[in-house]
Design an enzyme around this catalytic site. Structure first.
Site, PDB file in Angstrom:
ATOM      1  N   HIS A   1       0.852  -1.191   0.000  1.00 40.37           N
ATOM      2  CA  HIS A   1       0.000   0.000   0.000  1.00 40.37           C
ATOM      3  C   HIS A   1       0.885   1.238   0.000  1.00 40.37           C
ATOM      4  O   HIS A   1       2.107   1.135   0.117  1.00 40.37           O
ATOM      5  CB  HIS A   1      -0.971  -0.018   1.179  1.00 40.37           C
ATOM      6  CG  HIS A   1      -0.326   0.040   2.526  1.00 40.37           C
ATOM      7  ND1 HIS A   1       0.444  -0.987   3.039  1.00 40.37           N
ATOM      8  CD2 HIS A   1      -0.319   1.016   3.484  1.00 40.37           C
ATOM      9  CE1 HIS A   1       0.884  -0.657   4.235  1.00 40.37           C
ATOM     10  NE2 HIS A   1       0.441   0.565   4.527  1.00 40.37           N
TER      11      HIS A   1
ATOM     12  N   ASP B   1       5.758   4.601   5.169  1.00 41.22           N
ATOM     13  CA  ASP B   1       6.690   3.651   5.776  1.00 41.22           C
ATOM     14  C   ASP B   1       6.832   2.377   4.954  1.00 41.22           C
ATOM     15  O   ASP B   1       7.609   1.489   5.316  1.00 41.22           O
ATOM     16  CB  ASP B   1       6.290   3.332   7.222  1.00 41.22           C
ATOM     17  CG  ASP B   1       4.888   2.766   7.353  1.00 41.22           C
ATOM     18  OD1 ASP B   1       3.997   3.186   6.601  1.00 41.22           O
ATOM     19  OD2 ASP B   1       4.668   1.899   8.233  1.00 41.22           O
ATOM     20  N   HIS B   2       6.104   2.300   3.837  1.00 42.43           N
ATOM     21  CA  HIS B   2       6.210   1.141   2.948  1.00 42.43           C
ATOM     22  C   HIS B   2       6.745   1.506   1.561  1.00 42.43           C
ATOM     23  O   HIS B   2       7.069   0.601   0.785  1.00 42.43           O
ATOM     24  CB  HIS B   2       4.851   0.457   2.810  1.00 42.43           C
ATOM     25  CG  HIS B   2       4.344  -0.129   4.083  1.00 42.43           C
ATOM     26  ND1 HIS B   2       4.376  -1.484   4.362  1.00 42.43           N
ATOM     27  CD2 HIS B   2       3.806   0.464   5.184  1.00 42.43           C
ATOM     28  CE1 HIS B   2       3.872  -1.693   5.578  1.00 42.43           C
ATOM     29  NE2 HIS B   2       3.522  -0.528   6.090  1.00 42.43           N
TER      30      HIS B   2
ATOM     31  N   HIS C   1      -7.727  -1.968   5.352  1.00 43.78           N
ATOM     32  CA  HIS C   1      -6.863  -0.909   5.875  1.00 43.78           C
ATOM     33  C   HIS C   1      -7.456   0.440   5.484  1.00 43.78           C
ATOM     34  O   HIS C   1      -8.445   0.503   4.751  1.00 43.78           O
ATOM     35  CB  HIS C   1      -5.439  -1.079   5.337  1.00 43.78           C
ATOM     36  CG  HIS C   1      -4.403  -0.276   6.066  1.00 43.78           C
ATOM     37  ND1 HIS C   1      -4.341  -0.220   7.443  1.00 43.78           N
ATOM     38  CD2 HIS C   1      -3.380   0.510   5.610  1.00 43.78           C
ATOM     39  CE1 HIS C   1      -3.333   0.555   7.797  1.00 43.78           C
ATOM     40  NE2 HIS C   1      -2.739   1.021   6.704  1.00 43.78           N
TER      41      HIS C   1
ATOM     42  N   HIS D   1       6.242  -5.545  11.594  1.00 48.73           N
ATOM     43  CA  HIS D   1       5.529  -4.256  11.615  1.00 48.73           C
ATOM     44  C   HIS D   1       5.125  -3.915  13.049  1.00 48.73           C
ATOM     45  O   HIS D   1       3.973  -3.628  13.356  1.00 48.73           O
ATOM     46  CB  HIS D   1       4.302  -4.326  10.692  1.00 48.73           C
ATOM     47  CG  HIS D   1       3.766  -2.986  10.289  1.00 48.73           C
ATOM     48  ND1 HIS D   1       2.746  -2.366  10.975  1.00 48.73           N
ATOM     49  CD2 HIS D   1       4.088  -2.157   9.273  1.00 48.73           C
ATOM     50  CE1 HIS D   1       2.467  -1.208  10.390  1.00 48.73           C
ATOM     51  NE2 HIS D   1       3.267  -1.056   9.348  1.00 48.73           N
TER      52      HIS D   1
END
EC number: 3.1.26.11
Length: 323
Positions: free
Chosen positions: A62, A66-67, A144, A273
């Site tokens: 996504h 942070d990804h 999410h 995570h």
């Protein structure tokens, strides 16, 4: 297959954990696949024994920073090395605009083929995201705050073990013909005999499977995607005591991750995570989250940066050797 964790923190990095990135090493084809690419991932490559030049595919779950914040820099560095034959990227619809927007506004030139493949259609319809002769990748939508997807990598069944002794008993000369027989092909020998390779091989061997699931609150789609997998990598942002916050922020608790693993019948679960609030010295630590998960699913381990796990196709919960 071998999994290496390059980032295991949620939201922001800590002194011990960088943000999300997991590498999948495919030694049989000298390739590396990357799942998520948080800020600083290329620094993590430098601290590991992984070779960035082997990077072939990147799967983004996504578009939270942070990804993905590490992706443009990593791809730019790969271009400067001049050693890439090309990279395919898979992810949410905005990935293409984000990536090319950063590259364009920073005047960054990528000197190798770069293709972006949206996964929404395949994930929502149950179609395959990627497939070749050896591997298959599927995805499913998660729950999410923004569109997010879990990924599953399956090795296709391999030919059964080749019976060399039986081949010798049949006076089959060793050499290139053995390779064809190992693949199950029918070959004609110099003396005119036709030999069916399947007759010299044992039953097909199941390939290994890995599922990467983040970010999400508990959802049945994740259970279905992970069913029977050898290794499930699942987010565990919060402790069980913070379940209400987890639902509000659409993240998982340690017990939600364990419930997913148990219902899916996976061989091993790895928690990743992790919120920085569970750093050592705090009232609740990551080891407490591990204990919560193990109470539901004993075959659970806690990810840490640079943990490597060899994934083998077994049903034994101890199938995955970590180092």
């Amino acid at each position: 297959m071998q999994v290496t964790f390059l980032g295991t923190s949620s939201g922001v990095p800590t002194r011990a954990r960088n943000v999300s990135a997991v590498a999948l090493r495919l030694p049989q084809r000298s390739e590396l696949w990357l799942f998520d690419c948080g800020e600083g991932t290329q620094h993590q490559f430098l601290r590991s024994d992984l070779r960035l030049s082997q990077l072939r595919r990147v799967f983004i779950t996504h578009m939270h920073g942070d990804h993905v914040f590490g992706l443009p820099g990593l791809l730019a560095s790969l271009g400067l090395s001049g050693s890439s034959a090309g990279v395919d990227l898979y992810g949410p619809d905005p990935l293409d605009a984000y990536l090319h927007g950063v590259l364009r506004t920073s005047s960054t030139r990528i000197g190798y083929p770069l293709a972006v493949h949206p996964v929404r259609g395949a994930a929502e319809s149950g179609r395959i995201v990627f497939e070749d002769d050896d591997l298959q990748v599927r995805a499913t939508p998660l729950h999410h705050r923004v569109p997010a997807y879990a990924y599953r990598v399956d090795q296709k069944p391999r030919a059964g073990r080749f019976d060399v002794a039986k081949a010798r008993d049949l006076n089959i000369p060793p050499g290139p013909v053995y390779a064809a027989l190992k693949r199950g092909e029918t070959v004609t020998l110099d003396d005119g005999r036709r030999i069916d390779g399947h007759a010299l091989c044992g039953p097909p061997r199941r390939g290994a499977s890995v599922v990467y699931c983040t970010d999400t609150v508990f959802c049945e789609a994740a259970v279905e995607l992970a069913r029977g997998a050898d290794l499930l990598i699942h987010e565990s942002t919060f402790s069980h005591a913070e379940a209400e916050m987890a639902f509000q922020r659409q993240h998982s608790t340690s017990t939600m991750a364990a419930q997913t693993a148990a219902e899916a019948g996976v061989s091993q679960l790895v928690l990743t995570h992790l919120s920085p609030r569970y750093a050592p010295g705090n009232a609740v630590t990551a080891n407490d989250l591990l204990a919560e998960a193990q109470a539901i699913f004993p075959a659970t381990v806690l990810a840490k940066d640079f943990l490597s796990i060899d994934v083998t196709p077994q049903t034994d919960p101890s199938c995955c050797n970590s180092s």
